[in-house]
Design a protein around this motif. Structure first.
Motif, PDB file in Angstrom:
ATOM      1  N   VAL A  39       0.845  -1.204   0.000  1.00 20.19           N
ATOM      2  CA  VAL A  39       0.000   0.000   0.000  1.00 20.19           C
ATOM      3  C   VAL A  39       0.873   1.245   0.000  1.00 20.19           C
ATOM      4  N   THR A  40       1.911   1.250   0.835  1.00 18.55           N
ATOM      5  CA  THR A  40       2.822   2.397   0.907  1.00 18.55           C
ATOM      6  C   THR A  40       3.487   2.638  -0.447  1.00 18.55           C
ATOM      7  N   ALA A  41       3.938   1.566  -1.083  1.00 18.14           N
ATOM      8  CA  ALA A  41       4.593   1.698  -2.384  1.00 18.14           C
ATOM      9  C   ALA A  41       3.632   2.253  -3.435  1.00 18.14           C
ATOM     10  N   LEU A  42       2.398   1.752  -3.446  1.00 11.57           N
ATOM     11  CA  LEU A  42       1.406   2.237  -4.412  1.00 11.57           C
ATOM     12  C   LEU A  42       1.098   3.720  -4.194  1.00 11.57           C
ATOM     13  N   LEU A  51      -0.278  12.176   1.299  1.00  8.79           N
ATOM     14  CA  LEU A  51       0.166  10.908   1.860  1.00  8.79           C
ATOM     15  C   LEU A  51       1.507  10.450   1.313  1.00  8.79           C
ATOM     16  N   TYR A  52       1.732  10.636   0.009  1.00 10.80           N
ATOM     17  CA  TYR A  52       2.966  10.102  -0.576  1.00 10.80           C
ATOM     18  C   TYR A  52       4.201  10.811  -0.033  1.00 10.80           C
ATOM     19  N   GLY A  56       6.907   8.961   2.320  1.00  8.77           N
ATOM     20  CA  GLY A  56       8.279   9.017   1.839  1.00  8.77           C
ATOM     21  C   GLY A  56       9.237   9.468   2.933  1.00  8.77           C
ATOM     22  N   ILE A  57       8.824  10.467   3.697  1.00  9.86           N
ATOM     23  CA  ILE A  57       9.642  10.971   4.811  1.00  9.86           C
ATOM     24  C   ILE A  57       9.776   9.895   5.886  1.00  9.86           C
ATOM     25  N   PHE A  58       8.653   9.241   6.210  1.00 10.26           N
ATOM     26  CA  PHE A  58       8.674   8.210   7.247  1.00 10.26           C
ATOM     27  C   PHE A  58       9.625   7.072   6.873  1.00 10.26           C
ATOM     28  N   CYS A 114       8.836  -0.774   5.854  1.00  5.67           N
ATOM     29  CA  CYS A 114       9.726   0.164   5.157  1.00  5.67           C
ATOM     30  C   CYS A 114      10.556  -0.530   4.085  1.00  5.67           C
ATOM     31  N   SER A 115      11.175  -1.652   4.446  1.00  5.29           N
ATOM     32  CA  SER A 115      12.051  -2.325   3.479  1.00  5.29           C
ATOM     33  C   SER A 115      11.267  -2.947   2.328  1.00  5.29           C
ATOM     34  N   ILE A 116      10.142  -3.565   2.628  1.00  5.92           N
ATOM     35  CA  ILE A 116       9.347  -4.188   1.570  1.00  5.92           C
ATOM     36  C   ILE A 116       8.726  -3.133   0.661  1.00  5.92           C
ATOM     37  N   SER A 117       8.320  -2.007   1.241  1.00  5.59           N
ATOM     38  CA  SER A 117       7.738  -0.941   0.415  1.00  5.59           C
ATOM     39  C   SER A 117       8.738  -0.451  -0.623  1.00  5.59           C
TER      40      SER A 117
END
Length: 236
Positions: A39-42, A51-52, A56-58, A114-117
């Motif tokens: 979801v984060t990557a999308l 949100l993006y 991205g900052i997080f 984070c890593s998977i995104s």
């Protein structure tokens, strides 16, 4: 240095005994990481307003924090604030009643997200933008295009990176012993406190991790081999 086979066997049995804890520490964060990470990557690839940038900052900031540091922070916050939060929410459960393995799962889950995104984002960006336009041209909505065209093409590209993240999670799961959670390493070295044969204990833990990783690599090979079979005509 003499290698004591009996001590190794005893350490191996203890390590296997706590193997279920390691499974929890790997596969629960993996499931959360795959879901929220995708979801984060999308959100970041399709630039969902506001949100993006926040995500991205997080991701950028969180990836700069060592897992063991984050783990210690979460554990301290949990011990100091859980009872206050439970009281505020009128929950009778106390911190002492909660298995602190969940603190480890929480820490590893955020790391996995984070890593998977980032891995999924790289796979998404490798897909030609013309695929989106093709979906829109036949009347598919953006969500339909993502679900029926983009994601089926993204999965094969993401698998090698995702397997690396799974192996990374397996290795990272050992850091939870820092807050008293007994997993493979801590379990395998329990007999060592009595026999003082720490070498055999760590070798036993290494053997278990090697076997676990080999199994994951084998499953990944099977998955890669059959990924093409799951593709379907996106316009069906």
């Amino acid at each position: 240095m003499n290698f004591n086979t009996a001590h190794f066997y005893e350490s191996f049995i203890y390590g296997i005994k706590y193997f279920p804890n390691t499974l929890k520490l790997v596969f629960i964060p993996l499931a959360i990481g795959l879901t929220l990470g995708t979801v984060t990557a999308l959100v970041r690839v399709y630039k969902v307003p506001v949100l993006y940038k926040l995500l991205g900052i997080f991701v950028t900031v969180y990836q700069g924090v060592p897992i063991v540091v984050a783990l210690m922070i979460y554990n301290l916050v949990f011990m100091l604030k859980f009872n206050d939060l439970a009281g505020f929410l009128h929950i009778k459960t106390k911190a002492a009643d909660v298995d602190n393995i969940w603190v480890g799962i929480f820490a590893l889950s955020l790391t996995a997200v984070c890593s998977i995104s980032e891995g999924v984002r790289g796979a998404l960006m490798s897909i030609d933008k013309g695929q989106d336009e093709a979906g829109y041209s036949v009347g598919l909505t953006k969500v339909q295009t993502i679900r029926r065209i983009i994601i089926p093409q993204m999965i094969p590209a993401a698998i090698p990176t995702l397997i690396n993240h799974v192996v990374g999670l397996i290795k990272a799961s050992s850091v939870v012993m820092a807050i008293g959670i007994i997993e493979i390493v801590a379990g395998a070295t329990i007999p060592s406190s009595r026999t003082y044969s720490f070498f055999e204990g760590y070798v036993a833990a290494a053997v278990i991790y090697w076997a676990f990783t080999i199994m994951i690599e084998y499953l990944a090979k099977v998955l890669r081999r059959h990924t093409g079979k799951f593709r379907r005509n996106p316009y069906d």
